[in-house]
Structure formats: structure tokens, C-alpha cells
Design a protein around this motif. Structure first.
Motif, short mmCIF file in Angstrom:
data_model
loop_
_atom_site.label_atom_id
_atom_site.label_comp_id
_atom_site.label_asym_id
_atom_site.label_seq_id
_atom_site.Cartn_x
_atom_site.Cartn_y
_atom_site.Cartn_z
N ASN A 303 0.87 -1.18 0.00
CA ASN A 303 0.00 0.00 0.00
C ASN A 303 0.91 1.23 0.00
O ASN A 303 1.14 1.84 1.04
CB ASN A 303 -0.90 -0.05 1.26
CG ASN A 303 -1.77 1.18 1.40
OD1 ASN A 303 -2.34 1.67 0.43
ND2 ASN A 303 -1.85 1.71 2.63
N TYR A 306 -0.04 7.64 -1.12
CA TYR A 306 -0.91 8.13 -2.21
C TYR A 306 -0.50 9.49 -2.74
O TYR A 306 -0.96 9.93 -3.77
CB TYR A 306 -2.37 8.17 -1.75
CG TYR A 306 -2.94 6.81 -1.38
CD1 TYR A 306 -2.31 5.63 -1.81
CD2 TYR A 306 -4.08 6.68 -0.61
CE1 TYR A 306 -2.81 4.39 -1.48
CE2 TYR A 306 -4.59 5.43 -0.28
CZ TYR A 306 -3.95 4.29 -0.71
OH TYR A 306 -4.45 3.06 -0.38
N SER A 339 -3.68 1.29 -4.66
CA SER A 339 -3.28 2.65 -5.01
C SER A 339 -4.48 3.47 -5.48
O SER A 339 -5.41 2.92 -6.08
CB SER A 339 -2.21 2.63 -6.11
OG SER A 339 -1.86 3.93 -6.50
N SER A 340 -4.41 4.77 -5.22
CA SER A 340 -5.45 5.68 -5.71
C SER A 340 -5.03 6.35 -7.02
O SER A 340 -5.74 7.17 -7.57
CB SER A 340 -5.75 6.76 -4.65
OG SER A 340 -4.58 7.53 -4.41
N GLU A 342 -4.60 6.97 -10.72
CA GLU A 342 -5.34 6.53 -11.91
C GLU A 342 -4.41 6.01 -13.00
O GLU A 342 -4.77 5.11 -13.75
CB GLU A 342 -6.20 7.69 -12.45
CG GLU A 342 -7.39 8.01 -11.55
CD GLU A 342 -8.23 9.16 -12.10
OE1 GLU A 342 -8.06 9.50 -13.29
OE2 GLU A 342 -9.04 9.70 -11.32
N LYS A 357 -12.00 -2.60 -7.15
CA LYS A 357 -12.26 -1.32 -6.48
C LYS A 357 -12.43 -1.55 -4.98
O LYS A 357 -13.23 -2.39 -4.57
CB LYS A 357 -13.53 -0.67 -7.06
CG LYS A 357 -13.80 0.71 -6.49
CD LYS A 357 -14.90 1.43 -7.25
CE LYS A 357 -16.27 0.88 -6.85
NZ LYS A 357 -17.37 1.65 -7.44
N PHE A 359 -12.12 0.65 -0.92
CA PHE A 359 -12.03 1.94 -0.25
C PHE A 359 -11.09 1.81 0.95
O PHE A 359 -11.27 0.95 1.80
CB PHE A 359 -13.40 2.42 0.21
CG PHE A 359 -14.25 2.94 -0.92
CD1 PHE A 359 -14.28 4.30 -1.20
CD2 PHE A 359 -15.00 2.08 -1.70
CE1 PHE A 359 -15.05 4.78 -2.25
CE2 PHE A 359 -15.76 2.54 -2.75
CZ PHE A 359 -15.78 3.90 -3.03
N ASN A 360 -10.07 2.67 0.96
CA ASN A 360 -9.18 2.76 2.11
C ASN A 360 -9.67 3.94 2.93
O ASN A 360 -9.36 5.09 2.64
CB ASN A 360 -7.74 2.97 1.65
CG ASN A 360 -6.77 2.99 2.81
OD1 ASN A 360 -7.15 2.84 3.97
ND2 ASN A 360 -5.50 3.18 2.52
N ILE A 363 -11.10 6.93 0.91
CA ILE A 363 -10.36 7.12 -0.35
C ILE A 363 -10.67 5.97 -1.29
O ILE A 363 -10.47 4.81 -0.96
CB ILE A 363 -8.83 7.20 -0.09
CG1 ILE A 363 -8.52 8.32 0.90
CG2 ILE A 363 -8.08 7.40 -1.40
CD1 ILE A 363 -7.08 8.28 1.42
N ARG A 364 -11.14 6.31 -2.50
CA ARG A 364 -11.41 5.27 -3.50
C ARG A 364 -10.08 4.82 -4.08
O ARG A 364 -9.28 5.64 -4.54
CB ARG A 364 -12.30 5.81 -4.61
CG ARG A 364 -12.76 4.75 -5.59
CD ARG A 364 -12.95 5.34 -6.99
NE ARG A 364 -13.34 4.32 -7.94
CZ ARG A 364 -12.52 3.44 -8.50
NH1 ARG A 364 -11.23 3.44 -8.18
NH2 ARG A 364 -12.96 2.57 -9.38
N THR A 365 -9.83 3.54 -4.04
CA THR A 365 -8.57 2.98 -4.55
C THR A 365 -8.87 1.78 -5.45
O THR A 365 -9.99 1.30 -5.51
CB THR A 365 -7.67 2.51 -3.39
OG1 THR A 365 -8.36 1.50 -2.66
CG2 THR A 365 -7.32 3.64 -2.43
N ASP A 366 -7.84 1.32 -6.11
CA ASP A 366 -7.91 0.06 -6.85
C ASP A 366 -6.83 -0.87 -6.33
O ASP A 366 -5.71 -0.42 -6.01
CB ASP A 366 -7.69 0.28 -8.35
CG ASP A 366 -8.92 0.86 -9.03
OD1 ASP A 366 -9.94 0.15 -9.10
OD2 ASP A 366 -8.87 2.02 -9.48
#
Length: 378
Positions: A303, A306, A339-340, A342, A357, A359-360, A363-366
């Protein structure tokens, strides 16, 4: 033993992982947004709290009904047999939430539910005066979604992510429940090397070690339901004894956590010691570009930062680029990075095998997944 409708709450995106865990414990499940329902008795309440790695809490559903007026909310709450759950001296704070419902004032809903329960308990226990609430805590939640009311009692107390080993943490720590979910999504098994190149306070490696040795994540902590008079201490003792027997402390582990910051490495070492893994997890100060391995079939779960501050993004992009370059030389390794960013795949240098997808926090992350080849000797 009494049968209850139980609820394991889940962070957004983790519902299927929580449901898989509940099924592994032997229960049938129904899943909604953020919720995994199952049935169980007192022993199952203890077992779920002790063993669920990725759920946030375990709750009892006390009642469900539709309500369009405050009168309906009061009367239908009062009709529930609260005396089956709450002793006369129960300390029962009420919290609430309301979404897309006619009863949208959360403070009013909380107050009405509280009054209704008080009235019910006073009648059930033949009390004319107030209830002193000096006993065990029963945290009650009134949740209203599209006029459907769900009343639940929290059995966990502190969230299940609080395992008890984290003595210190960095600026943006990963929740233990999400860290465990990342390890589970990687399908890592304890016979394979495991590396977290951005280990911070060590949460991902520690959760991997707990999974690797089949250690119940709630083994060393307390739960609100332990204080409830109808949840006998013997139940908790038996469930903990069973967890102790199921733990495989002899399982060898090859787990490494590295971080660029020597202070975080020290914190990670202290947390690992508190978790009982001082000799089993290696922590080293190291930059991503200096990663070296001669092993095959490893798993990387990380992780990386970001980059919220000015000037950080370029540094993080360089780390991701280094990672893509280094791991292209290790085709049997599988890489899982949250990671967030893109443009992550472009910077990494190859498209992900799969993206998920998650959420941390908010924060929306993949979760970018790069699956390794099978090693030739397997």
C-alpha cells in the motif's frame, strides 16, 4: 442456546470477502451493501468475534420493521422483547443513521428508540423509577434506510480491526481488517515468500503472519458481549481454547517488510513483537529500487503512499516505475498493490491482470493485481 439473526458489517467493497469468511466458519449467508447476515447462537457470537479478520463488527438484529412516523417507530421498538437481551441495569447508548427516509432526524430517532426501550424494560422489570444503567454495555443502533428500520446490538465493542498489537502507527495507517483482506485476495499460502515493500507500521506483514499460522485475530482482546450476563464466560473460554488448538505456531514463514523510513521499520518491529512475531517477520530499511530476491513464486502485497502533498507524486511515480521494472525480472511473483493513482498501470509499465475497487477509509482505490507465472519446477 438461543438462535439469533446476526450481522457482520463490512467496509465498502469487502462484502464478498467477509461473506467467504463467515461461510468458512460454517454459516449460510445473505449479503447486502456493507452487511453479511447469518444465524447463530451465543457460541457463534463468540466464534465470529474471535475469528472474523475482515469484518468491522458482529451485531445481533433485535428487530426490523417499516416506520413512517415517530409514533410507529416508538410503538414498534417498544413491542420488541428487549428484556431478552438487556438486563435491568444495562448501559445502552443508542446511535443512529437515516438514509432516504421520512424519519430523517437522527437525534430524534435515537431519542425515541431510547425512550421506547426504557418503557419496555421498566414494564418488564416492574420498575417505576429510572433505570440506572450501571451494568454491562449494549450499544444499540437504529438504522433507517428507505423507511425500513433495523435495530441492532453491537456484540464487539471496539471495532474488530483493533487486534491489540498496534502500539504505534504512521500518519495514514491501513486498517487491520483491510490489510487482512488484501492478504486474502492475494491467495498467498504460507509456503511462499511474502513481501510488503511499503510496510509502514507493519500491519500487512503481521496480518499475513496471523493468517499463515491460523491465529484467531481476536484472540488477545476483549469484546462487549463478554460482560453480558447471558453470554457465559465458559463459552468464551471454550472458543478461545479451540482457537489455541487450531493455531499452527510451528508453521515456518518467509515474510519481509521493508520501508524507506527507519522510524517506521522500528515501529513495525515493535508491533510485530507485541503480536508474537518478533522472530518470524523480517523488517528492513530499504528503498523499492534496491529490492533483490533469488526466490520464486513469491507474493508482494503493498500500500504505497498516495501522494497528497505537493512534490510527493513524482517520488511515488518513480517508486511505482521502479517496482514495475524490478518485478518484470521475476515473472513467477504475483504483485498486489493498493493505489489511488489513476495512471498506475501506465507508470508500472504493464496492464494489471485484474483490478478490484476498494475503499481505504473514504479514499477510493484500486487493488492492481499482476498474477505471476507458475514456476517451471511446480
Amino acid at each position: 442456546m438461543t438462535k439469533f439473526k446476526l450481522l457482520a458489517t463490512a467496509a465498502m467493497g469487502l462484502e464478498s470477502i467477509v461473506a467467504d469468511e463467515v461461510k468458512e466458519l460454517g454459516y449460510e449467508t445473505q449479503t447486502e451493501n456493507g452487511k453479511v447476515f447469518f444465524e447463530g447462537d451465543e457460541r457463534d457470537i463468540a466464534k465470529a468475534n474471535l475469528w472474523l479478520r475482515t469484518a468491522d463488527r458482529v451485531k445481533i438484529i433485535a428487530g426490523e420493521f417499516n416506520a413512517y412516523t415517530f409514533d410507529e417507530l416508538f410503538e414498534r421498538t417498544k413491542a420488541i422483547e428487549w428484556e431478552k437481551f438487556l438486563p435491568v441495569d444495562a448501559n445502552f447508548p443508542v446511535q443512529g443513521k437515516s438514509v432516504k427516509s421520512k424519519l430523517y432526524s437522527v437525534p430524534d430517532c435515537q431519542s425515541i428508540v431510547k425512550k421506547a426501550i426504557v418503557e419496555r424494560l421498566k414494564k418488564a422489570y416492574h420498575r417505576n423509577s429510572f433505570l440506572d444503567e450501571s451494568g454491562a454495555r449494549f450499544k444499540i443502533e437504529v438504522s433507517i434506510l428507505k423507511d425500513k428500520v433495523q435495530l441492532s446490538i453491537d456484540t464487539s465493542g471496539a471495532g474488530l480491526h483493533k487486534r491489540g498489537y498496534r502500539l504505534d502507527q504512521g500518519e495514514a495507517p491501513l486498517k487491520e481488517t483491510l490489510a487482512a483482506a488484501l492478504v486474502k485476495l492475494s491467495r498467498w499460502t504460507p509456503d511462499r515468500p511474502f513481501v510488503d515493500p511499503f510496510c509502514g507500521s507493519g500491519t500487512i506483514p503481521i496480518e499475513a503472519a496471523m493468517i499463515g499460522q491460523n491465529i484467531a485475530p481476536g484472540y488477545n482482546r476483549d469484546f462487549d458481549a463478554e460482560e453480558w450476563p447471558w453470554m457465559k464466560q465458559q463459552i468464551w473460554d471454550d472458543v478461545r481454547a479451540e482457537a489455541e488448538e487450531l493455531a499452527n505456531y510451528d508453521q515456518p514463514l518467509n515474510i519481509l517488510g521493508t520501508d524507506i523510513d527507519h522510524r517506521m521499520v522500528k515501529i513495525a518491529q515493535e508491533n510485530a513483537r507485541e503480536a508474537g512475531f518478533a522472530d518470524l517477520i523480517q523488517f528492513q530499511q530499504r528503498q523499492m529500487k534496491d529490492f533483490v530476491t533469488h526466490e520464486e513464486n513469491g507474493v508482494v502485497v503493498g500500500n504505497p503512499p498516495y501522494g497528497e502533498r505537493i512534490g510527493e507524486v513524482e517520488v511515488i511515480e518513480q517508486m511505482i516505475s521502479d517496482m514495475g521494472r524490478i518485478f518484470s525480472k521475476h515473472p513467477t511473483w504475483s504483485i498486489y498493490i493498493l493505489s489511488s493513482m489513476e495512471k498506475f498501470e501506465t507508470i508500472y509499465g504493464q496492464p494489471a491482470t485484474k483490478k478490484r475497487k476498494l475503499f481505504n477509509g473514504f479514499i477510493r482505490t484500486d487493488l492492481f493485481q499482476f498474477w505471476g507465472e507458475r514456476p517451471k519446477n511446480k
